[in-house]
Design a protein around this motif. Structure first.
Motif, PDB file in Angstrom:
ATOM      1  N   GLN A 103      -6.004  -3.168  -1.563  1.00  0.00           N
ATOM      2  CA  GLN A 103      -6.325  -2.360  -2.753  1.00  0.00           C
ATOM      3  C   GLN A 103      -7.750  -2.735  -3.164  1.00  0.00           C
ATOM      4  O   GLN A 103      -7.966  -3.501  -4.111  1.00  0.00           O
ATOM      5  CB  GLN A 103      -5.351  -2.660  -3.877  1.00  0.00           C
ATOM      6  CG  GLN A 103      -3.901  -2.728  -3.458  1.00  0.00           C
ATOM      7  CD  GLN A 103      -3.286  -1.367  -3.202  1.00  0.00           C
ATOM      8  OE1 GLN A 103      -3.433  -0.485  -4.020  1.00  0.00           O
ATOM      9  NE2 GLN A 103      -2.627  -1.194  -2.080  1.00  0.00           N
TER      10      GLN A 103
ATOM     11  N   TYR B 163       0.844  -1.207   0.000  1.00  0.00           N
ATOM     12  CA  TYR B 163       0.000   0.000   0.000  1.00  0.00           C
ATOM     13  C   TYR B 163       0.879   1.257   0.000  1.00  0.00           C
ATOM     14  O   TYR B 163       0.643   2.197  -0.763  1.00  0.00           O
ATOM     15  CB  TYR B 163      -0.917  -0.016   1.233  1.00  0.00           C
ATOM     16  CG  TYR B 163      -1.601   1.300   1.520  1.00  0.00           C
ATOM     17  CD1 TYR B 163      -2.815   1.615   0.921  1.00  0.00           C
ATOM     18  CD2 TYR B 163      -1.023   2.228   2.382  1.00  0.00           C
ATOM     19  CE1 TYR B 163      -3.429   2.831   1.181  1.00  0.00           C
ATOM     20  CE2 TYR B 163      -1.632   3.441   2.639  1.00  0.00           C
ATOM     21  CZ  TYR B 163      -2.837   3.741   2.051  1.00  0.00           C
ATOM     22  OH  TYR B 163      -3.440   4.953   2.300  1.00  0.00           O
TER      23      TYR B 163
ATOM     24  N   ARG C 298       2.575   1.760  -3.298  1.00  0.00           N
ATOM     25  CA  ARG C 298       1.562   2.126  -4.289  1.00  0.00           C
ATOM     26  C   ARG C 298       1.204   3.607  -4.162  1.00  0.00           C
ATOM     27  O   ARG C 298       1.086   4.316  -5.154  1.00  0.00           O
ATOM     28  CB  ARG C 298       0.332   1.253  -4.068  1.00  0.00           C
ATOM     29  CG  ARG C 298      -0.787   1.477  -5.058  1.00  0.00           C
ATOM     30  CD  ARG C 298      -0.523   0.685  -6.302  1.00  0.00           C
ATOM     31  NE  ARG C 298      -1.476   0.923  -7.363  1.00  0.00           N
ATOM     32  CZ  ARG C 298      -2.649   0.310  -7.475  1.00  0.00           C
ATOM     33  NH1 ARG C 298      -3.019  -0.568  -6.569  1.00  0.00           N
ATOM     34  NH2 ARG C 298      -3.440   0.571  -8.481  1.00  0.00           N
ATOM     35  N   ARG C 299       1.035   4.043  -2.917  1.00  0.00           N
ATOM     36  CA  ARG C 299       0.689   5.457  -2.701  1.00  0.00           C
ATOM     37  C   ARG C 299       1.779   6.363  -3.266  1.00  0.00           C
ATOM     38  O   ARG C 299       1.513   7.376  -3.890  1.00  0.00           O
ATOM     39  CB  ARG C 299       0.526   5.774  -1.209  1.00  0.00           C
ATOM     40  CG  ARG C 299      -0.795   5.435  -0.644  1.00  0.00           C
ATOM     41  CD  ARG C 299      -1.642   6.674  -0.257  1.00  0.00           C
ATOM     42  NE  ARG C 299      -2.149   7.420  -1.377  1.00  0.00           N
ATOM     43  CZ  ARG C 299      -3.331   7.212  -1.990  1.00  0.00           C
ATOM     44  NH1 ARG C 299      -4.125   6.285  -1.557  1.00  0.00           N
ATOM     45  NH2 ARG C 299      -3.705   7.957  -3.000  1.00  0.00           N
TER      46      ARG C 299
ATOM     47  N   GLY D 220      -4.295  10.273  -6.525  1.00  0.00           N
ATOM     48  CA  GLY D 220      -3.326  11.086  -5.780  1.00  0.00           C
ATOM     49  C   GLY D 220      -3.277  12.559  -6.149  1.00  0.00           C
ATOM     50  O   GLY D 220      -2.332  13.247  -5.777  1.00  0.00           O
TER      51      GLY D 220
ATOM     52  N   GLN E  18       3.711   5.727  -5.721  1.00  0.00           N
ATOM     53  CA  GLN E  18       3.611   5.703  -7.178  1.00  0.00           C
ATOM     54  C   GLN E  18       2.468   6.583  -7.674  1.00  0.00           C
ATOM     55  O   GLN E  18       2.562   7.207  -8.711  1.00  0.00           O
ATOM     56  CB  GLN E  18       3.341   4.264  -7.644  1.00  0.00           C
ATOM     57  CG  GLN E  18       4.571   3.564  -8.213  1.00  0.00           C
ATOM     58  CD  GLN E  18       4.294   2.109  -8.476  1.00  0.00           C
ATOM     59  OE1 GLN E  18       4.623   1.258  -7.669  1.00  0.00           O
ATOM     60  NE2 GLN E  18       3.673   1.805  -9.597  1.00  0.00           N
ATOM     61  N   ILE E  19       1.371   6.613  -6.906  1.00  0.00           N
ATOM     62  CA  ILE E  19       0.163   7.319  -7.325  1.00  0.00           C
ATOM     63  C   ILE E  19       0.254   8.823  -7.080  1.00  0.00           C
ATOM     64  O   ILE E  19      -0.048   9.624  -7.946  1.00  0.00           O
ATOM     65  CB  ILE E  19      -1.064   6.747  -6.566  1.00  0.00           C
ATOM     66  CG1 ILE E  19      -1.424   5.362  -7.097  1.00  0.00           C
ATOM     67  CG2 ILE E  19      -2.253   7.679  -6.700  1.00  0.00           C
ATOM     68  CD1 ILE E  19      -2.535   4.705  -6.317  1.00  0.00           C
ATOM     69  N   ASP E  20       0.688   9.203  -5.870  1.00  0.00           N
ATOM     70  CA  ASP E  20       0.567  10.605  -5.440  1.00  0.00           C
ATOM     71  C   ASP E  20       1.336  11.564  -6.336  1.00  0.00           C
ATOM     72  O   ASP E  20       2.460  11.295  -6.730  1.00  0.00           O
ATOM     73  CB  ASP E  20       1.024  10.762  -3.983  1.00  0.00           C
ATOM     74  CG  ASP E  20       0.008  10.160  -3.037  1.00  0.00           C
ATOM     75  OD1 ASP E  20      -1.138   9.918  -3.479  1.00  0.00           O
ATOM     76  OD2 ASP E  20       0.355   9.918  -1.873  1.00  0.00           O
ATOM     77  N   ARG E  21       0.675  12.687  -6.638  1.00  0.00           N
ATOM     78  CA  ARG E  21       1.326  13.713  -7.438  1.00  0.00           C
ATOM     79  C   ARG E  21       1.503  14.977  -6.632  1.00  0.00           C
ATOM     80  O   ARG E  21       0.677  15.305  -5.824  1.00  0.00           O
ATOM     81  CB  ARG E  21       0.470  14.032  -8.667  1.00  0.00           C
ATOM     82  CG  ARG E  21       0.766  13.091  -9.810  1.00  0.00           C
ATOM     83  CD  ARG E  21       0.188  13.612 -11.096  1.00  0.00           C
ATOM     84  NE  ARG E  21       0.812  12.930 -12.234  1.00  0.00           N
ATOM     85  CZ  ARG E  21       0.415  13.097 -13.503  1.00  0.00           C
ATOM     86  NH1 ARG E  21      -0.553  13.901 -13.782  1.00  0.00           N
ATOM     87  NH2 ARG E  21       1.007  12.463 -14.485  1.00  0.00           N
TER      88      ARG E  21
END
Lengths: 244, 416
Positions: free
Chosen positions: B114, A235, A238-239, B316, A241-244
């Motif tokens: 997930q 998790y 993954r976060r 995100g 990788q996702i967060d911008r």
């Protein structure tokens, strides 16, 4: 003591540990095979060690998400897992991983408190939190959650072994030997050294239930002892990788 | 659905086994780890409206692992029930589709499962077992025929241009930037002004931009949400081919669903990264406002921002809309549940097709809070959220203006 009990108690110390070891390893192997036989994820999540450790600490050690959701549950989870850590650590003294001298630097009274008094309170906390989990599960059953039989079996088994362990502390020992009393489960590898000879019934019930519990771990939700660290680590990465 | 008494046929059970075998390694581990603690339920928007245990995420997890065990657990196969019944499939479908796929359960789960992917996989299994709700099933037919989930002719995709004050939109063979409008923006009247706003801002900044026109197909999100990965892949291939053919370097979309699918699903579906960058319109707006390419005067109206789940929690993008909002209003407001912990508006997950009353109940909670906070305008950054909010305002009588963030920007720009 009658001969049947004597045989069972002897079996629990001399033979059951080997069965426990084999069943536990087989159980873990079966679990791993079950996961390995499933298709891999199409998305490769690059594990980021810093983010993974961060989220393991936040979510597994501090229960960040539970804090946001349910404060009473957070307290129970925190106390439960804290007492697990304390109890496991305490047992390691019996296996000569550490000794009372660890606390002697803070004074003898403190060391005595840490190894003899505090564990009794920790034991109560451990039991109370488990009763809370059990009661909560029963109350929310078929309303907010649906349990599998193994959710109850695991919890009841843990509660019974905890009560037996606490009972051993509360019932007077059978004797106080001059030297340490050793219980040899697996020669040279698993040997328990006790300051007193505990009440035989409480002691043997405790070690039988403990071994049943260990064997049951890979087949139950307590598999989260292992996987509960893996999934938050994924998790966390993954976060990242996702967060911008 | 094939039926044989309460049990399905042997052939169907074989199909069920193959379908359940689609749960990936991580997903099986997650199902095995789930302690059915029910903590995910506290924040689930669907369960909180219905209080039906079938709609609780943890119960869905228990149902999924029970079915999986019937086909793949060594002990269950030796001693337990291995059949899958009609009732099992119906209950799983009821559970899977009474979910907005907002991912809030992921943020409540102590183990960080997930869940968005897990529940999408469950829907795929439901589809394999012919359990997809009728209304959702109709989407597939419309998508197949018209490349959009609304069953409208593809040549109506640019009708929004006629309905707005825009003279024309560029359809170029080569451009630096492509505006991917998205079906819910292109075909739903309530969102036409959103497309108009984005187009106006792109013109104002002087971008070399284009739309794909009839060559824009659905991004594939509705197909993925109804468990049809095959169609989604077909659409992904078409859209990416069209965009790459035009030498597009940057794709801008105002739809949170399209954005998530472009960024995270297309690489999985295609097995490679597309040769362009995907930006959500709020990221683009933030960039041009911060760089000074677009200059706007802030309003004094109280504006509250709702994070679309697919944009914030699942993609995100949390700070960009807030940074942009600072340039648009002197009085920004925040919901209590925001950012990664945003409460869903009910507009996602195809819930409207299955239970529109529940969708309206969910959105009403959000609208109530916005009104209580004293907001004049509720802005979001997703056409599905805007539709849910406008439906909520209309059906339940709330007094609040609903806009997309880009519409607010365009209004400050004076284009309408």
């Amino acid at each position: 003591m009658n001969s049947i009990l004597t045989s069972i108690y002897a079996f629990s110390v001399q033979r059951l540990p080997y069965i426990t070891l084999i069943v536990t390893f087989m159980g873990v192997a079966l679990r791993v095979m079950r996961w390995r036989s499933s298709p891999p994820d199409p998305e490769k999540i690059k594990i980021d060690p810093v983010e993974s450790v961060k989220y393991v600490i936040l979510d597994v050690v501090l229960f960040r998400k539970t804090w946001k959701t349910d404060k009473a549950m957070w307290l129970a989870l925190f106390l439960f897992h804290g007492s697990v850590a304390g109890i496991v650590f305490g047992h390691l003294r019996g296996f000569h991983i550490w000794s009372i001298t660890l606390f002697e630097a803070f004074g003898h009274a403190f060391a005595e408190f840490m190894v003899h008094t505090l564990p009794i309170y920790v034991g109560y906390v451990f039991i109370i939190t488990q009763v809370y989990f059990l009661a909560r599960r029963v109350m929310l059953e078929n309303k907010q959650l649906t349990s599998m039989p193994n959710d109850y079996i695991a919890l009841v088994l843990l509660l019974m072994k905890s009560i037996a362990g606490q009972g051993m502390r509360l019932v007077a020992p059978e004797a106080v030997p001059t030297a340490l009393y050793s219980v040899v489960f697996i020669p040279r590898f698993v040997v328990l050294h006790l300051e007193t000879i505990p009440n035989s019934h409480w002691f043997h019930i405790h070690i039988i239930l403990t071994q049943l519990f260990i064997m049951y771990v890979p087949f139950s939700k307590f598999i989260h002892i292992i996987t509960g660290v893996i999934t938050p680590a994924i998790y966390g990465s993954r976060r990242k990788q996702i967060d911008r | 659905m094939a039926q044989g008494g309460s049990k399905l046929t042997a052939e169907f059970n074989e199909k069920a086994k193959a379908s359940l075998g689609k749960f990936t390694r991580r997903q099986v581990m997650e199902l095995d780890t789930c302690a059915h603690c029910g903590l995910c339920t506290d924040n689930c928007p669907a369960y909180n409206e219905s209080k039906d245990p079938l709609h609780a995420p943890g119960v869905r997890s228990a149902m999924a692992v029970k079915l999986y065990d019937r086909k793949y657990n060594f002990l269950t196969r030796l001693f337990g029930n291995t059949e899958i019944t009609v009732k099992d499939v119906e209950e799983l479908s009821e559970s899977a589709y009474h979910c907005t796929l907002c991912g809030r359960c992921m943020e409540s789960c102590p183990f960080g499962f997930q869940t968005h992917e897990l529940w999408t996989r469950v829907r795929e299994i439901v589809a394999d077992l012919d359990g997809t709700p009728v209304n959702v099933g109709r989407l597939a037919g419309m998508l197949e025929e018209n490349m959009n989930p609304y069953g409208l002719d593809p040549d109506e995709r640019l009708d929004w241009v006629d309905y707005t004050d825009l003279d024309e939109v560029p359809e170029k063979e080569e451009a630096e930037v492509a505006y991917f409008v998205g079906c819910t923006t292109a075909f739903k009247g309530a969102n036409h002004e959103v497309a108009f706003s984005i187009a106006s801002i792109l013109d104002e900044v002087g971008e070399d931009w284009t739309v794909l026109g009839e060559e824009e197909w659905c991004c594939g999100n509705p197909s993925l949400l109804s468990g049809d990965e095959h169609t989604a892949k077909e659409y992904a291939e078409h859209n990416v081919k069209e965009l790459e053919r035009r030498g597009v370097k940057k794709v801008i979309t105002g739809c949170a669903g399209c954005y998530r699918v472009f960024r995270f699903e297309y690489p999985k579906l295609l097995g490679r990264e597309p040769n362009f960058e995907t930006l959500h319109s709020v990221e683009y707006l933030r960039d041009v406002l911060v760089s000074g390419k677009l200059k706007l005067e802030a309003t004094d109206e109280k504006v509250i921002y709702h994070d679309p789940c697919e944009l914030s929690r699942l993609s995100g993008v949390i700070s960009a809309p807030r940074e942009a909002l600072k340039y648009l209003t002197n009085n920004p407001l925040e919901f209590e549940e925001k950012g990664i912990d945003v409460r869903c508006c009910g507009g996602g997950g195809l819930l409207q097709a299955v239970n529109n009353d529940m969708r309206l109940d969910i959105v009403s909670r959000r609208l109530e809070e916005a009104v209580e906070k004293g907001a004049d305008i509720l802005v979001s950054a997703c056409p599905a959220c805007k539709l849910a909010f406008t439906d909520g305002v209309r059906e339940r009588g709330f007094e609040i203006e609903v806009l997309d963030l880009l519409e607010l920007a365009a209004r400050q720009l004076g284009v309408f």
